[in-house]
Write an enzyme that holds these catalytic residues in place. Structure first.
Site, PDB file in Angstrom:
ATOM      1  N   ASP A   3       0.864  -1.234  -0.105  1.00  0.00           N
ATOM      2  CA  ASP A   3      -0.066   0.044  -0.075  1.00  0.00           C
ATOM      3  C   ASP A   3       0.860   1.213   0.112  1.00  0.00           C
ATOM      4  O   ASP A   3       0.389   2.502   0.037  1.00  0.00           O
ATOM      5  CB  ASP A   3      -0.972   0.200   0.967  1.00  0.00           C
ATOM      6  CG  ASP A   3      -0.440  -0.164   2.400  1.00  0.00           C
ATOM      7  OD1 ASP A   3       0.811  -0.236   2.418  1.00  0.00           O
ATOM      8  OD2 ASP A   3      -1.118  -0.181   3.540  1.00  0.00           O
ATOM      9  N   SER A   4       2.216   0.923   0.072  1.00  0.00           N
ATOM     10  CA  SER A   4       3.030   2.058  -0.329  1.00  0.00           C
ATOM     11  C   SER A   4       2.962   2.658  -1.633  1.00  0.00           C
ATOM     12  O   SER A   4       3.438   3.661  -1.936  1.00  0.00           O
ATOM     13  CB  SER A   4       4.739   1.631  -0.273  1.00  0.00           C
ATOM     14  OG  SER A   4       4.896   0.537  -0.850  1.00  0.00           O
ATOM     15  N   ASP A  64      -0.931  -6.172  -0.028  1.00  0.00           N
ATOM     16  CA  ASP A  64      -1.463  -5.394   1.369  1.00  0.00           C
ATOM     17  C   ASP A  64      -2.853  -5.287   1.290  1.00  0.00           C
ATOM     18  O   ASP A  64      -3.585  -4.787   0.411  1.00  0.00           O
ATOM     19  CB  ASP A  64      -0.809  -3.962   1.493  1.00  0.00           C
ATOM     20  CG  ASP A  64       0.560  -4.102   2.048  1.00  0.00           C
ATOM     21  OD1 ASP A  64       0.524  -4.862   2.877  1.00  0.00           O
ATOM     22  OD2 ASP A  64       1.376  -3.204   1.813  1.00  0.00           O
ATOM     23  N   LYS A 111      -1.278  -9.173   2.950  1.00  0.00           N
ATOM     24  CA  LYS A 111      -0.529  -8.895   4.170  1.00  0.00           C
ATOM     25  C   LYS A 111      -1.319  -7.965   4.815  1.00  0.00           C
ATOM     26  O   LYS A 111      -2.085  -7.048   4.476  1.00  0.00           O
ATOM     27  CB  LYS A 111       0.846  -8.164   3.612  1.00  0.00           C
ATOM     28  CG  LYS A 111       1.586  -7.589   5.108  1.00  0.00           C
ATOM     29  CD  LYS A 111       3.134  -7.413   4.552  1.00  0.00           C
ATOM     30  CE  LYS A 111       3.279  -6.118   3.864  1.00  0.00           C
ATOM     31  NZ  LYS A 111       2.875  -4.777   4.575  1.00  0.00           N
ATOM     32  N   GLU A 128      -1.329  -5.475   8.659  1.00  0.00           N
ATOM     33  CA  GLU A 128      -0.332  -4.970   9.644  1.00  0.00           C
ATOM     34  C   GLU A 128      -1.072  -5.137  11.133  1.00  0.00           C
ATOM     35  O   GLU A 128      -2.152  -4.922  11.287  1.00  0.00           O
ATOM     36  CB  GLU A 128      -0.458  -3.423   9.573  1.00  0.00           C
ATOM     37  CG  GLU A 128       0.397  -3.040   8.206  1.00  0.00           C
ATOM     38  CD  GLU A 128       0.457  -1.464   8.080  1.00  0.00           C
ATOM     39  OE1 GLU A 128       0.073  -0.774   9.086  1.00  0.00           O
ATOM     40  OE2 GLU A 128       1.161  -1.354   7.026  1.00  0.00           O
ATOM     41  N   GLU A 151       9.497  -4.233  10.185  1.00  0.00           N
ATOM     42  CA  GLU A 151       9.990  -2.860   9.553  1.00  0.00           C
ATOM     43  C   GLU A 151      10.319  -1.933  10.689  1.00  0.00           C
ATOM     44  O   GLU A 151       9.917  -1.749  11.950  1.00  0.00           O
ATOM     45  CB  GLU A 151       8.624  -2.140   9.156  1.00  0.00           C
ATOM     46  CG  GLU A 151       8.730  -0.904   8.507  1.00  0.00           C
ATOM     47  CD  GLU A 151       7.964  -0.593   7.631  1.00  0.00           C
ATOM     48  OE1 GLU A 151       6.870  -1.112   6.944  1.00  0.00           O
ATOM     49  OE2 GLU A 151       8.110   0.824   7.051  1.00  0.00           O
TER      50      GLU A 151
HETATM   51  O1  KIV Z   1       3.627  -1.028   1.511  1.00  0.00           O
HETATM   52  C1  KIV Z   1       4.832  -1.556   1.400  1.00  0.00           C
HETATM   53  O2  KIV Z   1       5.834  -0.999   0.581  1.00  0.00           O
HETATM   54  C2  KIV Z   1       5.185  -2.270   2.672  1.00  0.00           C
HETATM   55  C3  KIV Z   1       6.729  -2.661   2.884  1.00  0.00           C
HETATM   56  C4  KIV Z   1       7.716  -1.378   3.244  1.00  0.00           C
HETATM   57  C5  KIV Z   1       7.120  -3.857   3.653  1.00  0.00           C
HETATM   58  O3  KIV Z   1       4.602  -2.730   3.398  1.00  0.00           O
END
Ligand code: KIV
Length: 274
Positions: free
Chosen positions: A54-55, A93, A123, A125, A192
């Site tokens: 989600d980056s 994510d 994924k 969090e 992280e």
């Molecule tokens: O969203 C993302 O890119 C991440 C990584 C930094 C692990 O969660």
């Protein structure tokens, strides 16, 4: 018709593969990707795992945080990546508020990510507080990657992107969370921005692989944001980031040369027209 037979193709990376890589002490490489072209390059280069992070919110959409990302945004990015990938394991994510409200909603979001985008796992969090949610998703046959330490979806709770779990109480909690995630059935855990010593202890304490970003060399694997490691972004310079290229300069030079060539009518040349 393809001339490549099934036996010529590199074996696909699965969630079992990455667990076995930990057992065989082979490090796991993971990078983010958000679109077809980049994902194809990364997959063909031989990466083990592609994370549709989600980056994308920061890198692709220009937001300050990952909070604005929606299921529709993530489904779009994830499906672009899946279409490009032959070998890597593709994990996406779940965006903020697509899994925190109820376990049922989390399961529906995970199912959409698998069925509509075609990813191989999701994924999430968080630690013990989302254990019931993770169990529900795993019980439905959907592989889950955990994420502990700096969890960017909680940025407004933390107030800063500084290193997490430097104090003993938070470090103890993180270790317990990692064990809880393992019990819930995650196949791996992203760590992280935590001290290397703590990441090493977590890595020794769980049987599933840890994948670090700013968490030191003793994690079972490493992940970076693709655009950061390619040097597409000049401003973001955290200590953990190694730049493997300076694509910002390469692209700027190319664009400036193109502008010059257009203005001077050097482009298109004799061989570049019909
Ligand atoms: O969203 C993302 O890119 C991440 C990584 C930094 C692990 O969660």
């Amino acid at each position: 018709m393809s001339t490549q037979s099934a036996s010529d193709r590199p074996p696909k990376v699965t969630t079992q593969t990455v667990v076995e890589m930990k057992q065989q002490q082979e490090k796991i490489s993971m990078l983010t990707a958000y679109d077809y072209t980049m994902a194809k390059i990364v997959d063909q280069a031989g990466i083990d795992v592609i994370l549709v992070g989600d980056s994308a919110s920061n890198v692709m959409a220009g937001h300050e945080t990952t909070v604005p990302m929606t299921m529709d945004h993530m489904l779009y990015h994830a499906s672009c990546v899946v279409r490009a990938v032959d070998r890597a394991l593709v994990i996406a994510d779940l965006p903020f508020m697509s899994y925190q409200v109820t376990a049922k909603e989390a399961l529906i979001s995970s199912g959409r990510m698998m069925k509509e985008a075609g990813v191989h796992g999701v994924k999430l969090e968080g630690g013990a507080v989302i254990s019931d949610t993770i169990k529900r998703i795993v019980d439905a046959g959907i592989p889950v990657m955990g994420h502990l330490g700096l969890t960017p979806q909680s940025i407004y709770k933390f107030g800063t992107y500084k290193v997490r779990a430097k104090e003993e109480a938070e470090a103890d909690q993180l270790l317990m969370d990692a064990k809880t995630l393992e019990e819930c059935g995650v196949f791996s855990i992203v760590l992280e921005k935590i001290p290397s010593v703590l990441a090493a202890e977590v890595t020794r304490s769980v049987s599933v692989p840890t994948i670090g970003i700013g968490a030191g060399p003793e994690c079972d694997g490493q992940v970076l944001v693709l655009h950061d490691m390619l040097g597409l972004n000049k401003e973001f310079r955290p200590r953990f980031l190694r730049r493997y290229a300076d694509l910002h300069s390469t692209m700027t030079d190319a664009v400036q040369q193109y502008i010059k060539d257009v203005k001077s009518v050097d482009f298109p040349g004799k061989d570049e027209q019909y």
